[in-house]
Design an enzyme around this catalytic site. Sequence first.
Site, PDB file in Angstrom:
ATOM      1  N   LYS A   3     -42.015   9.153  15.002  1.00 10.81           N
ATOM      2  CA  LYS A   3     -43.864   8.883  15.170  1.00 10.81           C
ATOM      3  C   LYS A   3     -44.620   9.605  14.672  1.00 10.81           C
ATOM      4  O   LYS A   3     -45.855   8.875  13.706  1.00 10.81           O
ATOM      5  CB  LYS A   3     -44.216   8.837  16.470  1.00 10.81           C
ATOM      6  CG  LYS A   3     -43.271   8.307  17.680  1.00 10.81           C
ATOM      7  CD  LYS A   3     -43.821   6.390  17.407  1.00 10.81           C
ATOM      8  CE  LYS A   3     -41.777   6.149  17.688  1.00 10.81           C
ATOM      9  NZ  LYS A   3     -41.965   4.288  17.450  1.00 10.81           N
TER      10      LYS A   3
ATOM     11  N   LYS B 192     -47.846  14.803  21.422  1.00 13.88           N
ATOM     12  CA  LYS B 192     -47.377  13.877  21.145  1.00 13.88           C
ATOM     13  C   LYS B 192     -46.045  14.399  21.014  1.00 13.88           C
ATOM     14  O   LYS B 192     -45.343  15.258  19.825  1.00 13.88           O
ATOM     15  CB  LYS B 192     -47.604  12.828  20.549  1.00 13.88           C
ATOM     16  CG  LYS B 192     -48.586  12.281  21.319  1.00 13.88           C
ATOM     17  CD  LYS B 192     -48.962  10.535  20.643  1.00 13.88           C
ATOM     18  CE  LYS B 192     -50.343  10.174  21.697  1.00 13.88           C
ATOM     19  NZ  LYS B 192     -51.156   8.441  20.987  1.00 13.88           N
TER      20      LYS B 192
ATOM     21  N   GLU C  17     -52.925  14.913  18.762  1.00 11.00           N
ATOM     22  CA  GLU C  17     -54.409  13.738  18.452  1.00 11.00           C
ATOM     23  C   GLU C  17     -54.888  14.102  19.343  1.00 11.00           C
ATOM     24  O   GLU C  17     -54.989  15.299  20.207  1.00 11.00           O
ATOM     25  CB  GLU C  17     -53.651  12.529  18.352  1.00 11.00           C
ATOM     26  CG  GLU C  17     -52.903  12.261  17.241  1.00 11.00           C
ATOM     27  CD  GLU C  17     -52.105  10.950  17.881  1.00 11.00           C
ATOM     28  OE1 GLU C  17     -51.545   9.889  16.805  1.00 11.00           O
ATOM     29  OE2 GLU C  17     -52.259  10.100  19.085  1.00 11.00           O
TER      30      GLU C  17
ATOM     31  N   LYS D 222     -45.664  -0.704  31.434  1.00 10.24           N
ATOM     32  CA  LYS D 222     -47.183  -2.102  31.221  1.00 10.24           C
ATOM     33  C   LYS D 222     -46.321  -2.774  32.718  1.00 10.24           C
ATOM     34  O   LYS D 222     -45.180  -3.265  32.778  1.00 10.24           O
ATOM     35  CB  LYS D 222     -46.644  -3.050  30.508  1.00 10.24           C
ATOM     36  CG  LYS D 222     -46.728  -2.470  29.298  1.00 10.24           C
ATOM     37  CD  LYS D 222     -46.460  -2.818  27.332  1.00 10.24           C
ATOM     38  CE  LYS D 222     -47.184  -1.800  26.188  1.00 10.24           C
ATOM     39  NZ  LYS D 222     -46.123  -2.085  25.086  1.00 10.24           N
TER      40      LYS D 222
ATOM     41  N   GLU E  37     -48.884   3.695  17.028  1.00  7.02           N
ATOM     42  CA  GLU E  37     -47.139   3.217  16.677  1.00  7.02           C
ATOM     43  C   GLU E  37     -47.113   2.093  16.169  1.00  7.02           C
ATOM     44  O   GLU E  37     -47.529   1.222  16.791  1.00  7.02           O
ATOM     45  CB  GLU E  37     -46.172   3.142  18.197  1.00  7.02           C
ATOM     46  CG  GLU E  37     -46.777   4.761  18.446  1.00  7.02           C
ATOM     47  CD  GLU E  37     -45.867   4.501  19.986  1.00  7.02           C
ATOM     48  OE1 GLU E  37     -44.960   3.981  20.718  1.00  7.02           O
ATOM     49  OE2 GLU E  37     -45.850   5.639  20.398  1.00  7.02           O
TER      50      GLU E  37
ATOM     51  N   ARG F 204     -39.065  -4.001  17.295  1.00  6.32           N
ATOM     52  CA  ARG F 204     -38.241  -4.996  17.777  1.00  6.32           C
ATOM     53  C   ARG F 204     -38.646  -5.969  18.255  1.00  6.32           C
ATOM     54  O   ARG F 204     -39.947  -6.357  18.473  1.00  6.32           O
ATOM     55  CB  ARG F 204     -37.702  -4.041  19.228  1.00  6.32           C
ATOM     56  CG  ARG F 204     -38.312  -3.332  19.907  1.00  6.32           C
ATOM     57  CD  ARG F 204     -38.183  -3.018  21.394  1.00  6.32           C
ATOM     58  NE  ARG F 204     -39.569  -2.951  22.492  1.00  6.32           N
ATOM     59  CZ  ARG F 204     -40.446  -1.765  21.699  1.00  6.32           C
ATOM     60  NH1 ARG F 204     -40.206  -1.054  21.690  1.00  6.32           N
ATOM     61  NH2 ARG F 204     -40.918  -1.951  23.012  1.00  6.32           N
TER      62      ARG F 204
ATOM     63  N   ARG G 138     -45.022  -8.439  34.742  1.00  4.86           N
ATOM     64  CA  ARG G 138     -43.274  -8.394  35.026  1.00  4.86           C
ATOM     65  C   ARG G 138     -43.171  -8.350  36.755  1.00  4.86           C
ATOM     66  O   ARG G 138     -43.761  -7.845  36.952  1.00  4.86           O
ATOM     67  CB  ARG G 138     -43.186  -6.877  34.825  1.00  4.86           C
ATOM     68  CG  ARG G 138     -43.952  -6.729  33.353  1.00  4.86           C
ATOM     69  CD  ARG G 138     -43.730  -5.514  32.328  1.00  4.86           C
ATOM     70  NE  ARG G 138     -43.532  -5.897  31.016  1.00  4.86           N
ATOM     71  CZ  ARG G 138     -43.097  -5.002  29.714  1.00  4.86           C
ATOM     72  NH1 ARG G 138     -42.189  -4.063  30.951  1.00  4.86           N
ATOM     73  NH2 ARG G 138     -43.902  -5.156  28.889  1.00  4.86           N
TER      74      ARG G 138
HETATM   75  C1  MV4 Z   1     -53.252   8.356  23.513  1.00  3.88           C
HETATM   76  C2  MV4 Z   1     -54.586   8.164  24.624  1.00  3.88           C
HETATM   77  C3  MV4 Z   1     -55.091   8.450  24.215  1.00  3.88           C
HETATM   78  N1  MV4 Z   1     -54.895   9.277  23.176  1.00  3.88           N
HETATM   79  N2  MV4 Z   1     -54.010   8.955  22.162  1.00  3.88           N
HETATM   80  C4  MV4 Z   1     -49.600   6.362  25.889  1.00  3.88           C
HETATM   81  C5  MV4 Z   1     -48.103   5.393  25.490  1.00  3.88           C
HETATM   82  C6  MV4 Z   1     -48.372   5.426  23.913  1.00  3.88           C
HETATM   83  N3  MV4 Z   1     -47.652   4.785  23.192  1.00  3.88           N
HETATM   84  C7  MV4 Z   1     -49.565   6.035  23.605  1.00  3.88           C
HETATM   85  N4  MV4 Z   1     -50.314   6.119  24.904  1.00  3.88           N
HETATM   86  C8  MV4 Z   1     -51.813   7.208  24.474  1.00  3.88           C
HETATM   87  N5  MV4 Z   1     -52.123   7.967  23.534  1.00  3.88           N
HETATM   88  C9  MV4 Z   1     -54.323   9.450  22.340  1.00  3.88           C
HETATM   89  N6  MV4 Z   1     -54.635  10.482  20.314  1.00  3.88           N
HETATM   90  C10 MV4 Z   1     -53.833   7.504  25.901  1.00  3.88           C
HETATM   91  C11 MV4 Z   1     -52.375   6.831  25.394  1.00  3.88           C
HETATM   92  C12 MV4 Z   1     -52.485   6.485  26.859  1.00  3.88           C
HETATM   93  C13 MV4 Z   1     -51.789   5.384  27.085  1.00  3.88           C
HETATM   94  C14 MV4 Z   1     -51.766   4.384  26.436  1.00  3.88           C
HETATM   95  C15 MV4 Z   1     -51.110   2.941  26.101  1.00  3.88           C
HETATM   96  C16 MV4 Z   1     -51.562   2.285  27.669  1.00  3.88           C
HETATM   97  C17 MV4 Z   1     -51.434   3.287  29.024  1.00  3.88           C
HETATM   98  C18 MV4 Z   1     -51.535   4.002  28.441  1.00  3.88           C
HETATM   99  C19 MV4 Z   1     -52.156   4.752  29.883  1.00  3.88           C
HETATM  100  C20 MV4 Z   1     -52.860   6.758  29.590  1.00  3.88           C
HETATM  101  C21 MV4 Z   1     -52.228   7.347  28.123  1.00  3.88           C
END
Ligand code: MV4
Length: 459
Positions: free
Chosen positions: A116, A158, A200, A237, A288, A292, A338
């Site tokens: 990532k 992260k 971040e 999800k 990201e 897939r 789901r």
């Molecule tokens: C974040 C964020 C807030 N700020 N990055 C969670 C899944 C991952 N793919 C990235 N995620 C997050 N990244 C920053 N800089 C909050 C989340 C996040 C979130 C993202 C998507 C769907 C649900 C979530 C639930 C909590 C936090």
Amino acid sequence: MIHKVLIANRGEIALRILRACKEMGIKSVSVYSEADAQSLPVQLADEAICIGAASAAQSYLKSDRLLSAAELVGADAIHPGYGFLSENSSFAEQCEACHMKFIGPSSETIRLMGDKIVARKIAHKVGLPTIPGSEGALSDEKKGLELANAIGYPVIIKAAGGGGGKGMRTVYNAATFTKTFCTARMEAEKAFGNGAVYIEKYLEEPHHIEFQILADSHGHVIHVGERDCSLQRNYQKLIEEAPSTFLSSSLREKMGKAAVKLAEKCGYEGVGTVEFLVDKKRNFYFIEMNTRLQVEHTVTEEAMGIDLVQWQLRIANGEKLTVRQKDIRSAGHAIECRINAEDPEKDFLPCPGHIEFYHEPGGPGVRIDSHAYSGYTIPPYYDSMIGKLIAMGSTRDEAIARMSRALNEYLIGGIQTTIPLCKKIMLDPVYRAGGVTTHFMKNFLQRTDGNKTKQRRKK
Ligand code: MV4
């Protein structure tokens, strides 16, 4: 030419893939663990071959056995589905070495996007907006603290090897940074064999919006719109939809162009997903890329009237995209629930077991992707998703009305499922208003649990 595909997966996605194969006149081969001998994909594929004991580590994750099975049955290609080996660059590399077509991008692309930190660097380099944070991996806690102080709190830590929320930690002030940083790094090392972490700025209540892209092996890339995946619980999800109610057409166009640019610049092939977070002010940021087919690909299929799995097979066959970006138009609104074998009343405890009774909904605008049937026993070894219910309509309101009525028709006896929870969400005014953020479920469960407590007190 691809004549025969080995499906290196199980459950509903194995079924989804063999359906596409049958429609295209391609022979399909299911692999199965000892726990899945009675499963629908085993019964419906042209051939089936046992690859090991119940645990995924002894079956669906055994790359050598999958490749041997593919050679034994004379398959030309392997479809990895999602999960298991779908984003394992070593497996893709082994397939390449054996001249067995891996249905997906090159092992190199999978490897780059799987890290990532590397993905973030590439996205930034080609001009996609990324969230302010570290440039690469953080060498130590001192450097981390300095940078966190400079960015301003809250920040999020992260893992390079993570993704999908695994190994993430939020830090609200300098006092707790160092400790959290060290825990995060130790956990990342243990979980992913890679202790590299980055930080971040933490976005409050973002919207999670992802773009589906399609890229052929001749360098043509298009996007087929977005999915709103903000409705999650613990990064799992629960309900997805397409299109997102949060995007204007101009923002959609901007984000779609960014997604296509990233795929073009990394020589992408196949279907892929570019994930963005969108903040309150509608600023969007790359987070990201998934290399897939995703669980929720179905909402794009229904909202856009396109068969993504057939396209995967055509692209793997070297065929060119016949649709252009300007021909891509929405066919309506689609929502996916789901259906998991989990008990929402017991903190979503998985509850595998025997399905005593099973009746699927039908009628206009309803699609079910499920490997469940009456008398099927859900094995305890894999994830708890037993199906996906997709409802579509010409408007979001119509899709919600259809989803509500379909959930009421969906009868599953013998196990607990997420159906009752999805019914409640469909009736929820906040959900119905649209534009839910990633915090929706936490608030929803508090609101409705609160009701339960009050009711109990009254008794
Ligand atoms: C974040 C964020 C807030 N700020 N990055 C969670 C899944 C991952 N793919 C990235 N995620 C997050 N990244 C920053 N800089 C909050 C989340 C996040 C979130 C993202 C998507 C769907 C649900 C979530 C639930 C909590 C936090």
